[in-house]
Design a protein around this motif. Structure first.
Motif, short mmCIF file in Angstrom:
data_model
loop_
_atom_site.label_atom_id
_atom_site.label_comp_id
_atom_site.label_asym_id
_atom_site.label_seq_id
_atom_site.Cartn_x
_atom_site.Cartn_y
_atom_site.Cartn_z
N ILE A 118 0.73 -1.17 -0.02
CA ILE A 118 0.04 0.26 -0.44
C ILE A 118 0.88 1.62 0.20
O ILE A 118 0.37 2.05 -0.81
N GLN A 119 2.01 1.36 0.74
CA GLN A 119 2.82 2.15 0.85
C GLN A 119 3.26 2.53 -0.55
O GLN A 119 3.79 3.55 -1.04
N ASN A 120 3.94 1.22 -0.73
CA ASN A 120 4.00 1.25 -2.53
C ASN A 120 3.15 1.89 -3.41
O ASN A 120 3.62 3.00 -4.31
N GLU A 173 2.74 10.28 -9.98
CA GLU A 173 2.13 10.20 -11.56
C GLU A 173 0.65 11.23 -10.93
O GLU A 173 0.72 12.69 -11.74
N LYS A 174 0.00 12.12 -9.85
CA LYS A 174 -0.26 12.94 -9.56
C LYS A 174 0.75 13.82 -9.89
O LYS A 174 -0.01 14.95 -10.72
N GLN A 175 2.22 14.57 -9.50
CA GLN A 175 3.09 15.38 -9.60
C GLN A 175 2.91 15.57 -10.92
O GLN A 175 2.91 16.45 -11.85
N LEU A 176 3.39 14.32 -11.90
CA LEU A 176 3.57 14.54 -13.38
C LEU A 176 1.86 14.69 -14.08
O LEU A 176 2.34 15.75 -14.74
N LEU A 177 1.42 14.25 -13.49
CA LEU A 177 -0.39 15.13 -13.74
C LEU A 177 -0.34 16.25 -13.82
O LEU A 177 -0.68 17.09 -15.12
N GLU A 178 -0.34 17.22 -12.78
CA GLU A 178 -0.51 18.22 -12.29
C GLU A 178 0.55 18.75 -13.12
O GLU A 178 0.46 20.58 -13.61
N LYS A 219 3.31 5.33 -5.64
CA LYS A 219 3.41 5.31 -7.08
C LYS A 219 2.31 7.02 -7.66
O LYS A 219 2.48 7.30 -7.97
N LEU A 220 1.42 6.81 -6.76
CA LEU A 220 0.49 7.56 -7.16
C LEU A 220 0.98 8.53 -7.06
O LEU A 220 0.45 9.95 -7.69
N GLN A 221 1.16 9.31 -5.92
CA GLN A 221 1.89 10.37 -5.29
C GLN A 221 2.75 11.30 -6.69
O GLN A 221 2.70 12.30 -7.30
#
Length: 165
Positions: free
Chosen positions: A135-137, A145-150, A141-143
């Motif tokens: 879950i931490q991984n 991808e969020k930064q990449l999308l932002e 990973k989601l964090q």
């Protein structure tokens, strides 16, 4: 040390011997003696007023013998009262050998059950830790991808620079 013994008369030699059957380890703990041990009493042992030996040590009689250093018999007393106390203490309350065996088996079964439960809990703890790590991984990973999308969105919002003429 206190021993349970059986009197053996050796009439040919005119001697009295004690075959040791069990020895006391603690107040209520005795150990059987499987190796045959026989002690011969001195000829005047039963007549000595210091000893509380019964006047007559009959063949086959059970006695409690206090044996000191060098395997010298210090004191002998008839085991009748001791045996009767054992019967009263243990056998009149339902503590039969079968009962004690069953209780020992129950205790062993409980021990095994607790061991299995402990192993199962350890296995589950390892699984929970592995899932937590997954879950931490995923969160990391989601964090990312969020930064990449932002950052992609931010680049799309900036109008391209127009050349000055």
């Amino acid at each position: 040390m206190l021993y349970l013994a059986q009197v053996q008369n050796q009439e040919i030699l005119g001697k009295i011997s004690l075959q040791l059957l069990a020895c006391q380890n603690a107040e209520d703990t005795w150990a059987m003696l499987f190796e045959e041990t026989v002690l011969t009493l001195p000829p005047d042992f039963a007549q000595n007023p210091i000893n509380s030996a019964p006047n007559v040590l009959n063949e086959g009689m059970l006695v409690l013998a206090d044996i000191g250093e060098n395997n010298q018999v210090v004191n002998i007393q008839a085991a009748t009262n001791w045996v009767l106390q054992l019967v009263e203490k243990y056998l009149t309350t339902g503590f039969t050998p079968d009962f004690l065996q069953q209780e020992a088996q129950k205790a062993e079964d409980w021990r095994q059950s607790l061991t299995l439960q402990s192993q199962e809990l350890s296995r589950r703890l390892i699984e929970v830790e592995a899932r937590r790590e997954q879950i931490q991984n995923l969160e990391a990973k989601l964090q990312q991808e969020k930064q990449l999308l932002e950052s992609s969105i931010a680049q799309l919002k900036i109008p391209p620079a127009t050349p000055l003429i």
